[in-house]
Each structure stands twice: as C-alpha cells, then as structure tokens.
Design an enzyme around this catalytic site. Structure first.
Site, PDB file in Angstrom:
ATOM      1  N   CYS A   1       0.813  -1.228   0.000  1.00 22.86           N
ATOM      2  CA  CYS A   1       0.000   0.000   0.000  1.00 22.86           C
ATOM      3  C   CYS A   1       0.844   1.274   0.000  1.00 22.86           C
ATOM      4  CB  CYS A   1      -0.946   0.005   1.192  1.00 22.86           C
ATOM      5  SG  CYS A   1      -1.988  -1.449   1.265  1.00 22.86           S
TER       6      CYS A   1
ATOM      7  N   HIS B   1      -3.479   6.964   2.727  1.00 16.64           N
ATOM      8  CA  HIS B   1      -3.847   5.669   2.161  1.00 16.64           C
ATOM      9  C   HIS B   1      -5.254   5.323   2.645  1.00 16.64           C
ATOM     10  CE1 HIS B   1      -4.097   1.603   1.019  1.00 16.64           C
ATOM     11  NE2 HIS B   1      -3.924   1.121   2.236  1.00 16.64           N
TER      12      HIS B   1
ATOM     13  N   ASN C   1     -10.218  -0.547  -0.177  1.00 19.97           N
ATOM     14  CA  ASN C   1      -8.764  -0.423  -0.089  1.00 19.97           C
ATOM     15  C   ASN C   1      -8.151  -0.946  -1.394  1.00 19.97           C
ATOM     16  OD1 ASN C   1      -6.028  -0.672   0.421  1.00 19.97           O
ATOM     17  ND2 ASN C   1      -6.284  -1.626   2.430  1.00 19.97           N
TER      18      ASN C   1
END
Ligand code: ACO
Length: 324
Positions: free
Chosen positions: A114, A251, A281
């Site tokens: 990520c 994020h 996500n």
C-alpha cells in the site's frame, strides 16, 4: 535554483463492476452495517475481463492527456503493484510498449504494497532531481480481487481494484516551501512485521500467489502511528505547520484509521480526502486514485499544499509533501 518534480498530469481508472456490501452479504456471513461501521466502505470496483495492465494503460492515457504530452516525452515509468500481470517481466514494461513510450525509456515495478505509490513517487522524484530523467509516469494499480479469499469475511470485504497515475516533470524551484512540485519525501520499512500482513503463498514458496491474510488489530495500530509519523516528518522537513496544509491524502484502508490520523495531525475533516467509501482499499492505487479524482472534480486546485501518507505490508510506510 533547485530541480523540483511538478505534477503536470493525473489520471485514474476503475473497472466497471461495482460490488456493494449487500452483494458481499450474499457470499459470506456479513452485513452492510458491520462493514460500514468498522471500515467506512460501501462499494468497491472489481475487475472482470481486464488485467492490471489494462487498468494502468487507461489511467496513464488520461494522465498523459491532462499533461498534454506525447509518449516520446516520457523517460521513465514506475508502477507500484503487488498484482502485476506476470511474475516477470514487470507490468511497467508491458504498459510502456502499449503506450508507445520511446526506445530506452526506463520501466520497472515496485513492490511496497500500500506504500508503493509513495515509494515510486520518491524514487522518480530523486531521479528527476539528479537529472537522470526529465519526465516520468508514476502509477499505482491493483487487481486485489485476484488475491482475495472470497470465503474469508475478515478480508474480502476490505479490498477493491483500480489504478491511478501522475505525470511528473522537472521544473526549476527556489528551494523553498513556496515552490511548486514535490517538496519532500520520506520512506520507511520495518521487516519485523513481515507476517502481520501477507499473502499465504509466493513464487519461491508455494508457486502460487496465495491469498491476503492479516492481523487486523496490529495493522490498525501500526497504521495510525506510521501514517501520522510520515506526514509529520515531511512537514517538519519543510518547516510546514498543519494550518498550511490544504489536504491530507492518506492511504485509504479504513475510515477509522483515516479519522484517527486526521485528528493526530490536528486537521479538520474537510481537509482530509476520503474515497475509501466508494473505492475500498485499493493498496498502491489508493492515493493516486484519490488525488486524480479530487483534482478532476475541482476540489484540489493549483497551488494547494498536499500531504500524502501511506502504510502497507512489510511493514512499509512513507510520506510526501507536494504543492500541486
Ligand atoms: N462481517 C461480520 N463480522 C466480521 C467480519 C465481517 N466482514 N469480519 C470479521 N468479523 C467478525 C470477527 O470474526 C469477530 O468475530 P468474533 O468476535 O466472533 O471473533 C468480530 O467481527 C470482531 O472482529 P475484530 O477483529 O475485533 O474487529 P475490528 O473492530 O478489529 O475490525 C478490521 C476489523 C476492520 C479488519 C480492523 O481490525 C481494521 O480495520 N484493521 C486494519 C486492517 C486493514 O485495513 N487492512 C487493510 C490492509 S492494510 C493497509 O492497507 C494499511
């Protein structure tokens, strides 16, 4: 005078299929109420007949159009992804050929989960500052639905697919925080957390990609601290206070993580960009997707000071301070 990397183009692409929480409740024991309150996620996009390179190509085409540049102007393409088309070669080389980048343009992938986009941005920025390249495509893209165990309610509700890209270009700055472009980046990793968030397999172990597993509580705690730390560090590097920040682009893992980070940094909710509700996500794609979507909508404007912060498997984490 100092060389800076200015964002001159932005692009994003989401696969057409939208999966709601109610859709997921039909395949695992969960509910819209559980997913919404624990994560803030309502919908996510999932690939059907496309691969990661298809998503990247579309995001890059949009970014190059916004930048008003031709393929031969690009010296470098960096793709952050943990779900490339093939184990080798890099998906960056595949897309480079498809976009018609010039002979010899540098192309490589980054595996930093990520944090991948922030890692890629930092590396491309450093190459621009050193004069190795002038114009670069930096991309984050994932088809996470391919490595999600669709029978595991602990993980399958969290993730989505998509791609985001920016074109950055060398420009001259004064070396002050008033400059346009990437003002600072900072990267970190701590491999002692290798097992807290990983896939169950890999090339040299099981010869399969495996499925995502994680220790949700450990990830949550670490995420709040590391995302705040990276943001604070890049602001400190440039002598910037929270009041000067126009938007935080964290994020997009979970709304509770995002809210905690915003609070820790002393930023009001209107300064915190949230897309997790409709993207889920998307790992390396989450920040460039949020950035591009919000530039395109007109919310982020030229001159805005942005702080980007990411954390992912490894653990890896990092931040970037950017004046758009
Ligand atoms: N639907 C219904 N119940 C569920 C679901 C679901 N989808 N998933 C788990 N549960 C159950 C669990 O089994 C558990 O049941 P039990 O008490 O009977 O054992 C119960 O819900 C509570 O589970 P907790 O783990 O306590 O839930 P928590 O409040 O910690 O939330 C979550 C879980 C959302 C995963 C949270 O820990 C989190 O957000 N962690 C961060 C993880 C993350 O975002 N990872 C993404 C990758 S990392 C990154 O991008 C930075």
């Amino acid at each position: 005078m100092l060389i800076r990397s200015e964002i001159i183009g932005w692009g994003h692409y989401l696969p057409q299929k939208v999966v709601t929480n109610d859709d997921l409740a039909k395949i695992v024991e969960t509910s819209d109420e559980w997913i919404s309150t624990r994560t803030g996620i309502k919908t996510r996009h999932i690939v059907e007949n496309e691969t990661t390179s298809d998503l990247i190509t579309k995001a890059c085409e949009m970014a190059m159009k916004r930048a008003n540049i031709q393929p031969e102007d690009i010296d470098l393409i960096v793709v952050a992804s943990i779900t490339p088309d093939n184990t080798t070669p890099s998906v960056a080389t595949k897309v480079s050929n498809r976009l018609g980048l010039k002979y010899g343009a540098i192309a490589f992938d980054i595996s930093a989960a990520c944090s991948g986009f922030v890692y890629g941005l930092s590396m491309a920025d450093n190459m621009i500052r050193l004069g190795q390249v002038k114009t670069a495509l930096v991309v984050g893209s994932e088809s996470l639905s391919k490595i999600v165990d669709w029978t595991d309610r602990n993980t399958c509700v969290l993730f989505g697919d998509g791609a985001g890209a920016v074109v950055i270009k060398a420009t001259e700055g004064e070396g002050t925080k008033a400059d346009t472009g990437i003002l600072a980046t900072k990267l970190y990793a701590d491999g002692s957390h290798y097992d807290n968030l990983k896939t169950t397999g890999g090339v040299s172990t099981t010869q399969t990609p495996g499925f995502i597993t994680m220790d949700g509580k450990e990830v949550f705690k670490f995420a709040v601290n590391s995302l705040s730390q990276a943001a604070e560090e890049v602001m400190k590097m440039c002598g910037v206070s929270s009041d000067e920040i126009k938007f935080l682009i964290p994020h997009q893992a979970n709304i509770r993580i995002i809210s905690n980070v915003g609070e820790k940094l002393g930023l009001p909710t209107e300064k915190v960009i949230v897309t997790v509700d409709h993207h889920g996500n998307t790992s390396a794609a989450s920040i460039p997707l949020a950035l591009s979507e919000n530039i395109e909508s007109g919310r982020i404007k030229k001159g805005d000071l942005l702080v980007l912060t990411a954390m992912g498997a490894g653990f890896t984490w990092g931040g970037a301070l950017v004046r758009f």
